[in-house]
Design a protein around this motif. Structure first.
Motif, PDB file in Angstrom:
ATOM      1  N   ASP A 125       0.973  -1.027   0.081  1.00 23.26           N
ATOM      2  CA  ASP A 125       0.002   0.095  -0.012  1.00 23.26           C
ATOM      3  C   ASP A 125       0.892   1.390   0.071  1.00 23.26           C
ATOM      4  OD1 ASP A 125      -2.670  -0.890  -0.429  1.00 23.26           O
ATOM      5  OD2 ASP A 125      -2.996  -0.777   1.766  1.00 23.26           O
ATOM      6  N   VAL A 126       0.240   2.458  -0.477  1.00 20.48           N
ATOM      7  CA  VAL A 126       0.922   3.623  -0.488  1.00 20.48           C
ATOM      8  C   VAL A 126      -0.028   4.734   0.304  1.00 20.48           C
ATOM      9  CG1 VAL A 126       1.865   5.468  -1.985  1.00 20.48           C
ATOM     10  CG2 VAL A 126       1.910   3.332  -2.702  1.00 20.48           C
ATOM     11  N   PHE A 141      -9.390  11.934  -2.421  1.00 19.42           N
ATOM     12  CA  PHE A 141      -9.304  11.778  -3.604  1.00 19.42           C
ATOM     13  C   PHE A 141      -7.801  11.254  -4.073  1.00 19.42           C
ATOM     14  CE2 PHE A 141     -12.419  14.989  -4.268  1.00 19.42           C
ATOM     15  CZ  PHE A 141     -13.597  14.078  -4.731  1.00 19.42           C
ATOM     16  N   PHE A 142      -7.035  11.498  -2.933  1.00 18.77           N
ATOM     17  CA  PHE A 142      -5.537  11.018  -3.092  1.00 18.77           C
ATOM     18  C   PHE A 142      -5.357   9.516  -2.276  1.00 18.77           C
ATOM     19  CE2 PHE A 142      -5.239  15.573  -3.671  1.00 18.77           C
ATOM     20  CZ  PHE A 142      -4.486  15.704  -4.586  1.00 18.77           C
ATOM     21  N   ASN A 143      -6.294   9.203  -1.787  1.00 23.45           N
ATOM     22  CA  ASN A 143      -5.977   7.858  -1.385  1.00 23.45           C
ATOM     23  C   ASN A 143      -6.597   6.668  -2.205  1.00 23.45           C
ATOM     24  OD1 ASN A 143      -5.446   8.493   1.609  1.00 23.45           O
ATOM     25  ND2 ASN A 143      -7.618   9.040   1.812  1.00 23.45           N
ATOM     26  N   GLN A 144      -5.466   5.772  -2.596  1.00 20.73           N
ATOM     27  CA  GLN A 144      -5.682   4.683  -3.391  1.00 20.73           C
ATOM     28  C   GLN A 144      -6.828   3.713  -3.067  1.00 20.73           C
ATOM     29  OE1 GLN A 144      -2.166   2.427  -4.049  1.00 20.73           O
ATOM     30  NE2 GLN A 144      -2.300   1.468  -1.944  1.00 20.73           N
ATOM     31  N   LYS A 145      -7.313   3.082  -3.908  1.00 21.43           N
ATOM     32  CA  LYS A 145      -8.662   2.082  -3.532  1.00 21.43           C
ATOM     33  C   LYS A 145      -7.943   0.966  -2.628  1.00 21.43           C
ATOM     34  CE  LYS A 145     -12.071  -0.800  -5.678  1.00 21.43           C
ATOM     35  NZ  LYS A 145     -12.807  -1.307  -6.990  1.00 21.43           N
ATOM     36  N   GLN A 146      -8.356   1.129  -1.572  1.00 26.93           N
ATOM     37  CA  GLN A 146      -7.962  -0.046  -0.383  1.00 26.93           C
ATOM     38  C   GLN A 146      -8.398  -1.540  -0.771  1.00 26.93           C
ATOM     39  OE1 GLN A 146      -5.907   0.906   2.207  1.00 26.93           O
ATOM     40  NE2 GLN A 146      -5.810   2.991   1.108  1.00 26.93           N
ATOM     41  N   CYS A 203      -0.666  -6.941  -0.220  1.00 24.80           N
ATOM     42  CA  CYS A 203      -0.259  -7.173   0.991  1.00 24.80           C
ATOM     43  C   CYS A 203      -0.333  -5.674   1.641  1.00 24.80           C
ATOM     44  CB  CYS A 203       1.143  -7.510   1.312  1.00 24.80           C
ATOM     45  SG  CYS A 203       1.889  -7.631   2.700  1.00 24.80           S
ATOM     46  N   ALA A 204      -1.566  -5.306   2.250  1.00 20.87           N
ATOM     47  CA  ALA A 204      -1.891  -4.253   2.925  1.00 20.87           C
ATOM     48  C   ALA A 204      -1.006  -3.672   4.094  1.00 20.87           C
ATOM     49  CB  ALA A 204      -3.274  -4.197   3.422  1.00 20.87           C
ATOM     50  N   VAL A 208       4.416   2.059   2.302  1.00 23.05           N
ATOM     51  CA  VAL A 208       5.432   3.121   2.059  1.00 23.05           C
ATOM     52  C   VAL A 208       4.587   4.391   1.905  1.00 23.05           C
ATOM     53  CG1 VAL A 208       6.822   1.676   0.453  1.00 23.05           C
ATOM     54  CG2 VAL A 208       5.086   3.254  -0.562  1.00 23.05           C
ATOM     55  N   HIS A 209       5.158   5.650   2.142  1.00 22.90           N
ATOM     56  CA  HIS A 209       4.429   6.964   2.036  1.00 22.90           C
ATOM     57  C   HIS A 209       5.039   7.778   0.917  1.00 22.90           C
ATOM     58  CE1 HIS A 209       3.254   6.457   6.427  1.00 22.90           C
ATOM     59  NE2 HIS A 209       4.003   5.406   6.296  1.00 22.90           N
ATOM     60  N   GLU A 210       4.152   8.568   0.307  1.00 19.28           N
ATOM     61  CA  GLU A 210       4.234   9.177  -0.716  1.00 19.28           C
ATOM     62  C   GLU A 210       4.193  10.687  -0.491  1.00 19.28           C
ATOM     63  OE1 GLU A 210       2.753  10.061  -5.401  1.00 19.28           O
ATOM     64  OE2 GLU A 210       1.452   8.966  -3.864  1.00 19.28           O
ATOM     65  N   SER A 211       5.240  11.257  -0.834  1.00 17.72           N
ATOM     66  CA  SER A 211       5.266  12.788  -0.533  1.00 17.72           C
ATOM     67  C   SER A 211       4.398  13.600  -1.785  1.00 17.72           C
ATOM     68  CB  SER A 211       6.795  13.335  -0.436  1.00 17.72           C
ATOM     69  OG  SER A 211       7.372  12.863   0.535  1.00 17.72           O
TER      70      SER A 211
END
Length: 305
Positions: A125-126, A141-146, A203-204, A208-211
């Motif tokens: 996940d990002v 809107f920035f959260n990817q589909k979980q 694998c949730a 990683v974190h996206e700036s």
């Protein structure tokens, strides 16, 4: 001992690359594995070399730098594949240069892969890290589909993925370089892998974190992103044999519906749903454009530093 090569493709983003590499220096290495890091610099001037060499002496495992002169993200990804082969690695891991990883990230990716037999692709996940000024109605809107851990995926991206080396060695898969500055080559790569019988699972827990820079945290940027993504989908559907007329009819109908619903939400004052419908309309417009062969050079300009 299994070898894991973590690859980062970069282009003129020294600060973000430094943050990414520093986070990798603190990861927990999976038991009984050997980890290496490879940076592929897609800038002909070699602007990332100083960043990498400056960390070499203190880095906890071997870090390699290579400059790929051929401009384009699929070209850099393919260079990462070749360098991974040269190292004799068993697994290739991709993350983006504007991301930083959690300490247990790689351990989670690798452990889940081994739990599933060691021969599947694992997508983590990002988590987007947005500027403080970002309006609340824009944040979703920035959260990817979980997807929960174990979800079987039809494709994935290279922003957080572990791939067994047989995909590129035995199956001979490569990233499509026909549109080097357009997006979607990773989506296509893993789509072809699934067609060849490869399983991709989520694998949730591998995070990683996206700036996200301020210029991206806007409706304007998201609209462009949805449109660009739509052009890739339209182009892919044509490549997969769907008729242009069929794509136009389906995407055109959806475009009209979403624009109508966006107008309704505007009239009732629901800004979140208005923007949601608008972004869907942008995507369908992109699909229409992609059906006519349009590809957008998503990687022509650089966001972030």
């Amino acid at each position: 001992m299994p070898k894991i090569n973590i690859c980062i493709c970069t282009y003129q983003r020294p600060k973000l690359l430094t943050d990414c590499l520093q986070s990798l220096a603190s990861i927990v290495v999976p038991s009984e594995t050997e980890v290496t890091v490879t940076v592929i610099d897609n800038d002909q001037t070699g602007s990332a070399e100083a960043t990498v060499t400056g960390l070499t002496e203190t880095f906890p495992f071997n870090i390699y730098y290579h400059c790929e002169d051929k401009r384009g993200i699929p070209c850099a990804r393919n260079r990462a594949v070749e360098e991974t082969h040269r190292l004799g690695s068993d697994y290739l891991v991709f993350i983006d240069d504007d991301e930083w990883v959690e300490p247990l990230w790689l351990d989670k990716l690798y452990a889940y892969c081994q739990n599933q037999g060691g021969d599947i692709v694992v997508s983590g996940d990002v988590i987007p890290e947005l500027p403080d000024k970002t309006p609340e109605y824009m944040r979703p809107f920035f959260n990817q589909k979980q997807h929960p851990t174990g979800t079987l995926l039809g494709f994935c991206a290279t922003n957080n993925v572990l791939s067994p080396i047989y995909l590129t060695k035995d199956l001979g898969l490569r990233f499509d370089e026909s549109h080097p500055l357009a997006g979607g080559s990773d989506r296509r790569f893993f789509y072809e892998a699934v067609k060849a019988g490869v399983k991709i699972k989520k694998c949730a827990e591998a995070l990683v974190h996206e700036s996200v820079p301020e210029n991206r945290a806007t409706l304007r940027w998201l609209s462009k992103r949805k449109f660009k993504g739509g052009t890739t989908i339209g182009w892919e559907e044509k490549q997969n044999g769907r008729s242009t007329l069929g794509i136009i009819y389906s995407a055109g109908r959806k475009l009209i519906i979403e624009l109508f619903l966006a107008g309704i939400m505007f009239l009732v004052g629901n800004k979140y749903k208005q923007n949601k419908r608008w972004l869907k309309a942008c995507r369908h417009l992109g699909v229409l454009s992609g059906a006519f062969g349009l590809r957008v050079d998503s990687y022509k300009s650089v966001d972030g530093q």
